[in-house]
Design an enzyme around this catalytic site. Structure first.
Site, short mmCIF file in Angstrom:
data_model
loop_
_atom_site.label_atom_id
_atom_site.label_comp_id
_atom_site.label_asym_id
_atom_site.label_seq_id
_atom_site.Cartn_x
_atom_site.Cartn_y
_atom_site.Cartn_z
N ALA A 189 1.02 -1.22 -0.05
CA ALA A 189 -0.14 0.17 0.08
C ALA A 189 0.79 1.14 0.08
CB ALA A 189 -0.91 0.17 1.24
N LYS A 201 -4.18 5.39 3.82
CA LYS A 201 -3.65 4.37 3.34
C LYS A 201 -4.52 3.75 2.11
CE LYS A 201 -1.67 -0.02 4.92
NZ LYS A 201 -1.19 -0.78 6.11
N ASP A 252 4.99 -6.44 12.27
CA ASP A 252 5.81 -5.83 11.03
C ASP A 252 6.62 -4.75 11.65
OD1 ASP A 252 6.60 -6.05 8.57
OD2 ASP A 252 4.96 -4.82 7.83
#
Length: 517
Positions: free
Chosen positions: A134, A154, A289
């Site tokens: 993204a 986003k 992440d």
């Protein structure tokens, strides 16, 4: 296994070998067969890589191969202690500087996803971050009756779902090939590992789930200090669009800017590591992440600010206790505890020796204890771990793959901020406090409540089981229609009665044990 996925796997292997990916692996620490395979692969390596050791083309290659390969490169970029300083620097460009998609597509994406509410997003900027899945734009949100606010919007890349599917099919093909031709790889359960990663990737492709993850984490950390996340703007969320409040911070990889702002990098490294451990051990729900592109430092408070919650990890109570005990065992040098927990959770087969495995764990832990991060070669540690997993036939726990990958990322970020990092000293307050609470009166009461709740659920299912048994008995009677049906019915009812008595006895025994504890 389709021909297409097999071809894609072969193509990926060729591209990675050609662009020097194999040159960054710690060959000296790997088993002989892996060394041999890497040696063969390096025969096709570009001359420029062999001559200079630079792999500047690898970023572009990973991007072309797909988002799954980019994620792998992002992980390696946080570990200069494993792949080398130059390779890590070359790979760092993967973290948030990917080429953006065509900006002309943005209005159409927003209109289709948000309908009339898309018009409330104004002054949309050029992409401020573009990753493999993204990209993010800065915008101004104008809602009726509210003051305008700066937000982050986003958007998923067009076609990214198809690319992910192609990636995962290639990974499945590789896992099946490994299981077919390498008996030793079967204990590592590569197909199950890929299935776990595939599941997390699918979740990442629905930004409504990311919004929900932000909301859940916000509830978990509402009383915490030192770690912040943005707020979701729910009216402007869709499957492929996520809008959150804008957060101002210094990229955590920008050490010069962090120093100029007067932020203590050692304290910042401790906050990164302790926050992750707190979320994993206390909440069982963690950001999976945490590469440097997703972390910022607040210039005013020195807090850690995290973004991008597309990949989240979740572990149960048993796994949380396992993680806490493992860390605490290394902190206190109780290697027997570390070894036993590996047996308890099923990492090590029961036929192996706990005493021998304790010695193996000690051989890893003792050289690490009390040393600074700069004095530890993680490449050598990983090589030793390879040897131990093979010696003791250790099995992979797929549900812990995200946790293990995340710990590698987080420790790498913390090491980069503080080269003298002592992971055990920093981890002790979080791990020790949680274990002391679990062993204390409050933890015992919560355990008791959990036992009683599960017991109540089991007892609540008994009437349904009885009803099902009676229905089966009635069907059997209709079919058989013989005098011995009464005997069969009595036998079944007697068995059910014995089961109920046994269940009640287990309940009483469990209550006694809980109160005794």
């Amino acid at each position: 296994m389709s021909i297409g996925s097999t071809f894609r796997l072969i193509h990926a292997g060729w591209v990675l070998a050609r662009e020097g990916a194999l040159s960054i692996l710690p060959v000296e620490s790997l088993p002989p067969m892996m060394k041999f395979g890497i040696g063969l692969g390096r025969l096709v390596e570009r001359r420029s890589v062999r001559k200079t050791g630079s792999i500047e083309r690898l970023n572009a290659a990973l991007h072309k191969l797909g988002p799954s390969f980019v994620k792998f490169g992002q992980t390696l970029a946080t570990r200069p202690d494993i792949v080398g300083v130059q390779a890590a620097a070359d790979l760092s460009g993967l973290q948030d500087r990917m080429p953006p998609f065509d900006p002309k597509l943005v209005p159409g994406i927003l209109d289709e996803a948000l309908g009339s509410r898309a018009a409330q997003l104004t002054e949309i900027s050029e992409p401020v971050a573009a990753a493999s899945i993204a990209q993010v734009h800065k915008a101004r949100l104008r809602q009726p009756g509210e003051a305008p606010k700066i937000v982050a919007v986003k958007m998923l890349r067009p076609g990214v779902s198809e690319r992910f599917h192609a990636d995962t099919q290639a990974l499945y093909a590789g896992a099946r090939l490994a299981e077919t031709f390498s008996r030793a790889s079967r204990r590592l359960r590569p197909t199950e590992v890929v299935r776990t990663l595939d599941h997390s990737m699918r979740l990442e492709l629905d930004l409504r789930l990311e919004a929900a993850a932000i909301s859940e984490m916000a509830e978990n950390i509402k009383d915490d200090k030192g770690f912040r996340i943005p707020d979701v703007q729910w009216d402007h969320v869709a499957q492929n669009v996520l809008t959150t409040t804008w957060v101002e911070g210094i990229p955590i990889r920008d050490h010069a800017a962090i120093d100029a702002a007067g932020i203590d990098r050692k304290a910042l490294a401790a906050k990164v590591l302790q926050s992750f451990l707190r979320h994993a051990i206390r909440d069982g729900f963690f950001h999976a992440d945490m590469h440097p592109g997703n972390l910022f430092a607040d210039p005013k408070t020195g807090d850690v600010i995290a973004v991008d919650f597309g990949i989240m990890g979740r572990i149960g109570t048993f796994e949380r206790r396992f993680l806490a005990d493992i860390l605490y065992g290394f902190i206190t040098r109780d290697y027997r505890l570390v070894a036993q927990r590996h047996f308890d959770i099923g990492y090590v087969p029961s036929e192996q020796s706990v005493d021998d495995f304790t010695l193996a764990i000690r051989s890893i832990g003792e050289p690490l204890h009390g040393r600074k991060a700069t004095e530890i070669s993680m490449a050598k540690v990983l090589g030793q771990l390879f040897a131990i997993t093979d010696l003791f036939q250790m099995r992979t726990r797929p549900e812990l793959v995200l946790l293990q990958k995340s710990m590698v990322l987080v420790e790498g970020v913390a090491r980069h901020l503080d080269p003298e990092l002592d992971i055990w000293t920093i981890a002790e307050p979080v791990v020790g406090d949680w274990l002391r609470r679990e062993e204390g009166p409050l933890g015992r009461v919560e355990d008791l409540v959990g036992h009683v709740t599960r017991m109540g659920d089991a007892l609540g299912r008994v009437p349904d089981l009885v009803a099902q048994a009676q229905l089966a008995l009635a069907e059997h009677r209709a079919l058989m229609n013989r005098p011995r049906d009464g005997l069969l019915r009595n036998a079944i009812l007697a068995a059910l009665g014995m089961a109920l008595v046994a269940l009640a006895a287990i309940a009483v025994l469990a209550l006694r044990l809980a109160f005794a504890a």
